[in-house]
Design a protein around this motif. Sequence first.
Motif, PDB file in Angstrom:
ATOM      1  N   ILE A  97       0.710 -29.598   6.694  1.00 19.22           N
ATOM      2  CA  ILE A  97       1.858 -28.765   6.327  1.00 19.22           C
ATOM      3  C   ILE A  97       2.057 -27.586   7.273  1.00 19.22           C
ATOM      4  O   ILE A  97       3.194 -27.300   7.687  1.00 19.22           O
ATOM      5  CB  ILE A  97       1.734 -28.295   4.864  1.00 19.22           C
ATOM      6  CG1 ILE A  97       2.040 -29.470   3.932  1.00 19.22           C
ATOM      7  CG2 ILE A  97       2.651 -27.115   4.570  1.00 19.22           C
ATOM      8  CD1 ILE A  97       1.788 -29.176   2.478  1.00 19.22           C
ATOM      9  N   PRO A  98       0.987 -26.833   7.644  1.00 19.82           N
ATOM     10  CA  PRO A  98       1.233 -25.694   8.547  1.00 19.82           C
ATOM     11  C   PRO A  98       1.783 -26.092   9.900  1.00 19.82           C
ATOM     12  O   PRO A  98       2.542 -25.335  10.510  1.00 19.82           O
ATOM     13  CB  PRO A  98      -0.148 -25.038   8.675  1.00 19.82           C
ATOM     14  CG  PRO A  98      -1.124 -26.068   8.235  1.00 19.82           C
ATOM     15  CD  PRO A  98      -0.407 -26.884   7.206  1.00 19.82           C
TER      16      PRO A  98
ATOM     17  N   SER B 184      -4.911 -28.236  -4.159  1.00 24.41           N
ATOM     18  CA  SER B 184      -4.046 -28.789  -3.110  1.00 24.41           C
ATOM     19  C   SER B 184      -2.700 -28.077  -3.075  1.00 24.41           C
ATOM     20  O   SER B 184      -2.168 -27.781  -1.994  1.00 24.41           O
ATOM     21  CB  SER B 184      -3.845 -30.292  -3.332  1.00 24.41           C
ATOM     22  OG  SER B 184      -5.064 -30.982  -3.240  1.00 24.41           O
ATOM     23  N   LEU B 185      -2.134 -27.789  -4.239  1.00 20.94           N
ATOM     24  CA  LEU B 185      -0.840 -27.111  -4.291  1.00 20.94           C
ATOM     25  C   LEU B 185      -0.954 -25.678  -3.768  1.00 20.94           C
ATOM     26  O   LEU B 185      -0.067 -25.198  -3.051  1.00 20.94           O
ATOM     27  CB  LEU B 185      -0.304 -27.116  -5.719  1.00 20.94           C
ATOM     28  CG  LEU B 185       0.118 -28.484  -6.266  1.00 20.94           C
ATOM     29  CD1 LEU B 185       0.548 -28.361  -7.728  1.00 20.94           C
ATOM     30  CD2 LEU B 185       1.243 -29.084  -5.430  1.00 20.94           C
ATOM     31  N   ALA B 186      -2.043 -24.990  -4.130  1.00 19.38           N
ATOM     32  CA  ALA B 186      -2.241 -23.621  -3.640  1.00 19.38           C
ATOM     33  C   ALA B 186      -2.398 -23.616  -2.123  1.00 19.38           C
ATOM     34  O   ALA B 186      -1.830 -22.752  -1.430  1.00 19.38           O
ATOM     35  CB  ALA B 186      -3.469 -23.001  -4.309  1.00 19.38           C
ATOM     36  N   ALA B 187      -3.151 -24.579  -1.594  1.00 17.33           N
ATOM     37  CA  ALA B 187      -3.331 -24.664  -0.146  1.00 17.33           C
ATOM     38  C   ALA B 187      -2.010 -24.973   0.546  1.00 17.33           C
ATOM     39  O   ALA B 187      -1.697 -24.403   1.600  1.00 17.33           O
ATOM     40  CB  ALA B 187      -4.365 -25.739   0.188  1.00 17.33           C
ATOM     41  N   ALA B 188      -1.220 -25.868  -0.045  1.00 18.23           N
ATOM     42  CA  ALA B 188       0.070 -26.220   0.547  1.00 18.23           C
ATOM     43  C   ALA B 188       1.010 -25.019   0.571  1.00 18.23           C
ATOM     44  O   ALA B 188       1.734 -24.792   1.550  1.00 18.23           O
ATOM     45  CB  ALA B 188       0.701 -27.379  -0.224  1.00 18.23           C
ATOM     46  N   ALA B 189       1.001 -24.216  -0.505  1.00 18.64           N
ATOM     47  CA  ALA B 189       1.873 -23.038  -0.562  1.00 18.64           C
ATOM     48  C   ALA B 189       1.476 -22.026   0.508  1.00 18.64           C
ATOM     49  O   ALA B 189       2.337 -21.510   1.242  1.00 18.64           O
ATOM     50  CB  ALA B 189       1.793 -22.408  -1.950  1.00 18.64           C
ATOM     51  N   PHE B 190       0.180 -21.736   0.604  1.00 20.85           N
ATOM     52  CA  PHE B 190      -0.259 -20.794   1.635  1.00 20.85           C
ATOM     53  C   PHE B 190       0.070 -21.316   3.026  1.00 20.85           C
ATOM     54  O   PHE B 190       0.575 -20.572   3.879  1.00 20.85           O
ATOM     55  CB  PHE B 190      -1.762 -20.536   1.525  1.00 20.85           C
ATOM     56  CG  PHE B 190      -2.317 -19.866   2.741  1.00 20.85           C
ATOM     57  CD1 PHE B 190      -2.098 -18.510   2.961  1.00 20.85           C
ATOM     58  CD2 PHE B 190      -3.018 -20.586   3.710  1.00 20.85           C
ATOM     59  CE1 PHE B 190      -2.582 -17.883   4.102  1.00 20.85           C
ATOM     60  CE2 PHE B 190      -3.503 -19.964   4.849  1.00 20.85           C
ATOM     61  CZ  PHE B 190      -3.282 -18.608   5.050  1.00 20.85           C
ATOM     62  N   ASN B 191      -0.245 -22.579   3.283  1.00 26.31           N
ATOM     63  CA  ASN B 191      -0.030 -23.142   4.615  1.00 26.31           C
ATOM     64  C   ASN B 191       1.438 -23.125   5.015  1.00 26.31           C
ATOM     65  O   ASN B 191       1.772 -22.931   6.193  1.00 26.31           O
ATOM     66  CB  ASN B 191      -0.577 -24.568   4.673  1.00 26.31           C
ATOM     67  CG  ASN B 191      -2.089 -24.601   4.767  1.00 26.31           C
ATOM     68  OD1 ASN B 191      -2.722 -23.631   5.183  1.00 26.31           O
ATOM     69  ND2 ASN B 191      -2.695 -25.713   4.385  1.00 26.31           N
TER      70      ASN B 191
ATOM     71  N   ASN C 249       2.204 -19.387   5.831  1.00 20.43           N
ATOM     72  CA  ASN C 249       1.480 -18.988   7.030  1.00 20.43           C
ATOM     73  C   ASN C 249       2.054 -19.659   8.278  1.00 20.43           C
ATOM     74  O   ASN C 249       2.194 -19.026   9.327  1.00 20.43           O
ATOM     75  CB  ASN C 249       0.000 -19.337   6.876  1.00 20.43           C
ATOM     76  CG  ASN C 249      -0.825 -18.833   8.027  1.00 20.43           C
ATOM     77  OD1 ASN C 249      -0.852 -17.650   8.327  1.00 20.43           O
ATOM     78  ND2 ASN C 249      -1.510 -19.755   8.702  1.00 20.43           N
ATOM     79  N   GLY C 250       2.381 -20.937   8.164  1.00 20.33           N
ATOM     80  CA  GLY C 250       2.989 -21.642   9.294  1.00 20.33           C
ATOM     81  C   GLY C 250       4.322 -21.026   9.667  1.00 20.33           C
ATOM     82  O   GLY C 250       4.625 -20.817  10.854  1.00 20.33           O
ATOM     83  N   TYR C 251       5.128 -20.695   8.651  1.00 19.29           N
ATOM     84  CA  TYR C 251       6.419 -20.043   8.919  1.00 19.29           C
ATOM     85  C   TYR C 251       6.220 -18.698   9.612  1.00 19.29           C
ATOM     86  O   TYR C 251       6.865 -18.403  10.626  1.00 19.29           O
ATOM     87  CB  TYR C 251       7.183 -19.840   7.607  1.00 19.29           C
ATOM     88  CG  TYR C 251       8.241 -18.771   7.706  1.00 19.29           C
ATOM     89  CD1 TYR C 251       9.453 -19.035   8.338  1.00 19.29           C
ATOM     90  CD2 TYR C 251       8.011 -17.490   7.205  1.00 19.29           C
ATOM     91  CE1 TYR C 251      10.426 -18.040   8.465  1.00 19.29           C
ATOM     92  CE2 TYR C 251       8.973 -16.491   7.327  1.00 19.29           C
ATOM     93  CZ  TYR C 251      10.168 -16.773   7.955  1.00 19.29           C
ATOM     94  OH  TYR C 251      11.119 -15.791   8.098  1.00 19.29           O
ATOM     95  N   ALA C 252       5.333 -17.861   9.057  1.00 18.63           N
ATOM     96  CA  ALA C 252       5.157 -16.507   9.586  1.00 18.63           C
ATOM     97  C   ALA C 252       4.696 -16.531  11.038  1.00 18.63           C
ATOM     98  O   ALA C 252       5.194 -15.766  11.875  1.00 18.63           O
ATOM     99  CB  ALA C 252       4.153 -15.742   8.719  1.00 18.63           C
ATOM    100  N   ASN C 253       3.755 -17.403  11.350  1.00 22.29           N
ATOM    101  CA  ASN C 253       3.236 -17.454  12.720  1.00 22.29           C
ATOM    102  C   ASN C 253       4.209 -18.110  13.688  1.00 22.29           C
ATOM    103  O   ASN C 253       4.346 -17.675  14.830  1.00 22.29           O
ATOM    104  CB  ASN C 253       1.886 -18.164  12.726  1.00 22.29           C
ATOM    105  CG  ASN C 253       0.758 -17.250  12.316  1.00 22.29           C
ATOM    106  OD1 ASN C 253       0.320 -16.395  13.076  1.00 22.29           O
ATOM    107  ND2 ASN C 253       0.289 -17.410  11.081  1.00 22.29           N
ATOM    108  N   GLY C 254       4.891 -19.146  13.250  1.00 17.55           N
ATOM    109  CA  GLY C 254       5.874 -19.789  14.120  1.00 17.55           C
ATOM    110  C   GLY C 254       7.021 -18.862  14.469  1.00 17.55           C
ATOM    111  O   GLY C 254       7.473 -18.800  15.621  1.00 17.55           O
TER     112      GLY C 254
END
Length: 287
Positions: free
Chosen positions: A58-59, A113-120, A123-128
């Motif tokens: 996801i990230p 899994s859902l918590a990890a997906a939400a964070f990822n 986090n992927g959006y913020a860094n990208g």
Amino acid sequence: MVDGELAAWWGVLGLLVVSGLGALVALLFIAAPFGKFANSAWGPLLDGKLSWGLFEAIPLAAFWTSLLVGVDARSLGGVQWAVAGLFSLHYINRSLVYTVRAPAIAPIPLVVSLAAAAFNSLNGYANGRWVSVFGDGVLKATKPYDPRFLVGLVMFGVGMWINISSDNILFALRRKRTRQQAEAQPQGETQTQGSVEHAADAAPQKGRGYSIPRGGLFELVSCPHYFGEFVEWAGFAIAAASPAGAVFVFFTMANLVPRALKQHAWYRETFGDQYPANRKAVFPYVL
């Protein structure tokens, strides 16, 4: 659009900091229910390899989508592509290479899994978005030979090497444990795969087949793979001069330091005097 989005981007970073603080407090008291501490009481379980591969992919999708939306890729500089490559290299390893190489991954509760997906996703959006938009001026002004960028690059490489080399030790030990369990299994009975957070090479009669990991940074800490991630992402944040990267480091530590402390306590409780007294939990010689 970009000017209006900047406030939302900072809002995402604030949300991640608050979430990290909440996770830190909660995980000091409870063990996240996966791996060694897997617990079906947390709800439905998903196949470990499938779940891990998906939420670690996801990230990558979030990072590249946010990096390219509304941006002319031809306008990005070499340092921006290099930083994007670092982020991608980590998650290609974690989502694909790690998942394929791991002998097994224990079932993971749906809620984890859902918590990890939400964070990822966040986090992927913020860094990208930092790499292509909000940090565009900073990264375009950064030369490949700038000391800050080079220090970050080296730290990222060292951290990833620590992470992967520690995984290699664990993978070998998991395979050894699986062979031992198969050999001990009476013919005609089925063998089920237990928790796979760690494996070992001594005293297999204790801790459901676990034993004390040896080699590499395991001689100094119980969780060198976590330490490697801290070094890796600190290097990324430095190379990218990124507030989003710094928040990522904080969240990673808030999530994994409490888990490392619990892993360390579990080893000491399980193996007692056999466990090396000089080992720390996650930071060599410190904690």
